[in-house]
Design an enzyme around this catalytic site. Structure first.
Site, PDB file in Angstrom:
ATOM      1  N   ASP A   1      43.649 -19.078  41.661  1.00  0.00           N
ATOM      2  CA  ASP A   1      44.684 -19.567  40.761  1.00  0.00           C
ATOM      3  C   ASP A   1      44.314 -19.174  39.335  1.00  0.00           C
ATOM      4  O   ASP A   1      43.162 -18.859  39.047  1.00  0.00           O
ATOM      5  CB  ASP A   1      44.788 -21.084  40.875  1.00  0.00           C
ATOM      6  CG  ASP A   1      46.073 -21.629  40.253  1.00  0.00           C
ATOM      7  OD1 ASP A   1      46.822 -20.832  39.661  1.00  0.00           O
ATOM      8  OD2 ASP A   1      46.308 -22.837  40.362  1.00  0.00           O
TER       9      ASP A   1
ATOM     10  N   ASP B   1      41.950 -26.080  43.309  1.00  0.00           N
ATOM     11  CA  ASP B   1      41.543 -27.379  42.767  1.00  0.00           C
ATOM     12  C   ASP B   1      42.547 -28.484  43.045  1.00  0.00           C
ATOM     13  O   ASP B   1      42.247 -29.657  42.835  1.00  0.00           O
ATOM     14  CB  ASP B   1      41.298 -27.286  41.261  1.00  0.00           C
ATOM     15  CG  ASP B   1      42.534 -26.830  40.498  1.00  0.00           C
ATOM     16  OD1 ASP B   1      43.549 -26.507  41.146  1.00  0.00           O
ATOM     17  OD2 ASP B   1      42.480 -26.782  39.249  1.00  0.00           O
TER      18      ASP B   1
END
Length: 469
Positions: free
Chosen positions: A69, A304
């Site tokens: 990401d 995350d």
């Protein structure tokens, strides 16, 4: 059976069989593999990288693609508001109060919400009658404030179905600067369940700046030099992600695509064609990882958030940030305790060291196994031929069990222990089993020929039995 025909004593037959078994079985290999992986885990822990599953050390070293990401990898996860730009006659101070009331009602605690709170403190000036917290799948949050109407905050294309050209141009301009752009819309109409109300109009643009990591560029450069591909998969606008990637030195940063509304089958087809993927849903992330694996790549995935869990489970090796959701950490093979992506080169290097040294160590053990197999087959053939032709000349198995244990301990055990500790960050090429066997065969054949030469010399009387031992 041959022993019975030749009237050899049962004890001698048993000891010969045990000697062959000791030679053929690499009994020290499981121990040395465990030791090597444990040493790798210890070294990674010193770099704030905690391995939760031991085989992840090997998988990391073999990774050829890292899917990551933008937030928390290229950037450090912290955000700040660049600007709040109001539309029409709306008052900026009132917009800030509305945003504070919305966040107070939704109780959103993601990094975007925290950035907005710094400029728009939480307040209860306007009472919420209906709330819908932010969701990464919807890409917006929605609140109905008493006496004010319904406000929606999020990605413009998910809120306003037909964006005016002026709004498109403004969003694109801000995105090209690497800014995340959210819009605040208003409607006097009530919400339609979880859908924005009809007639929602943009009343403000909220541009948010991600803080790029200082070491992001050097980290990306290391992966490029070591033949590890980087795929940036984000829920943000692909133009914004592409600009951040450019600033971090990502190769082919212009190779971007918007996956909004794309079917999973189509996503799999374009997985290897692009570098930057924007507006990606959790299911699409998993589809991208699956497609890369189907192409024979070893995929490591970083994440995350809870929305990353599906993709993390699909990856060969999953890496979580300690600052992320607990569920994400529990689903991962590796947790970066300081949430710093710059540790990844050290982690991959350690994985390569373990795998490369493990291949050499396994080859060292298999040398003896190949030798034992070849020698056993040759002695068996000689014995059978001798029985058929009733020849007195035959080979005797030259080793006793204690001889092989000396070889196992001194020639292999000690050597393999020190071999496992040496530096080695070469790129892993080829399959593990093929590499091990191909490296072991020459050594095994050489040892077999050397032993057979001594046996032939003994058969001719050139050397005695004690000299062979």
């Amino acid at each position: 059976v041959i022993g019975l025909f030749k009237k050899i004593s049962p004890l001698e037959m048993f000891m010969t069989s045990v000697g062959l078994a000791v030679a053929a079985i690499p009994e020290g290999l499981p121990a040395i593999v465990t030791i090597m992986l444990s040493i790798g885990v210890t070294k990674m822990a010193k770099n704030n990288s905690i391995i939760r599953k031991l085989p992840a050390v090997e998988t990391l070293g073999s990774a050829t693609v890292i899917c990551s990401d933008k937030t928390g990898t290229l950037t450090d996860g912290t955000m700040s508001i660049n600007e709040i730009e109001v539309e029409g006659r709306h008052d900026l101070d009132d917009i800030k109060v509305i945003l504070g009331s919305m966040l107070n009602a939704t109780q959103d605690s993601n990094q975007t919400a925290k950035a907005i709170m710094k400029m728009c403190p939480l307040n209860d000036k306007y009472i919420a009658t209906n709330t819908l917290p932010f969701s990464s799948a919807r890409k917006y949050s929605m609140v109905t404030l008493k006496g004010k109407g319904t406000y929606v905050l999020g990605a413009a294309e998910f809120i306003v179905k037909k964006l005016p050209n002026k709004a498109k141009e403004k969003i694109e301009t801000l995105s090209k600067r690497g800014l995340r752009v959210m819009v605040l819309t208003h409607s006097v109409m009530p919400s339609r369940k979880e859908q924005p109300p009809l007639g929602s109009k943009i009343i403000a643009y909220v541009s948010i700046k991600d803080n790029i990591r200082e070491n992001a560029e050097s980290t990306i450069a290391w992966f490029k030099q070591n033949n590890v591909d980087i795929k940036i998969i984000s829920g943000d606008n692909p133009i914004t992600v592409g600009e951040i990637a450019r600033q971090c030195g990502v190769e082919d940063y212009e190779s971007i695509i918007n996956l909004e509304g794309m079917e999973l089958d189509e996503v799999k087809k374009i997985a290897n064609k692009y570098t930057i993927f924007g507006r990606v849903s959790p299911e699409q992330k998993a589809a991208l990882v699956e497609a890369l694996k189907e192409q024979g790549k070893t995929v490591a995935m970083t994440g995350d958030g809870v929305n990353d869990i599906i993709a993390l489970k699909k990856a060969d090796c999953s890496i979580a940030m300690a600052s992320g959701a607990d569920a994400t950490k529990y689903s991962s093979h590796l947790v970066l305790m300081d949430s710093d992506f710059s540790h990844m080169p050290e982690v991959v290097q350690e994985g390569r060291r373990v795998v490369n040294n493990l291949q050499q160590t396994c080859s060292l053990f298999l040398n003896k196994t190949i030798f034992a197999f070849l020698l056993s087959v040759i002695l068996l053939i000689v014995a059978v031929v001798g029985m058929i032709f009733k020849s007195a000349a035959t080979f005797q198995y030259p080793f006793e069990t204690q001889h092989l244990y000396i070889w196992e301990f001194c020639g292999i055990g000690i050597a393999s222990f020190f071999l496992s500790l040496q530096p080695n960050d070469k790129v892993i090429e080829g399959g593990f089993v093929n590499n091990v066997v191909c490296n072991a065969i020459p050594g095994g054949v050489t040892i077999t020929l050397a032993v057979l030469t001594l046996l032939l010399l003994n058969l001719n009387g050139a050397i005695g039995n004690s000299q062979i031992i």
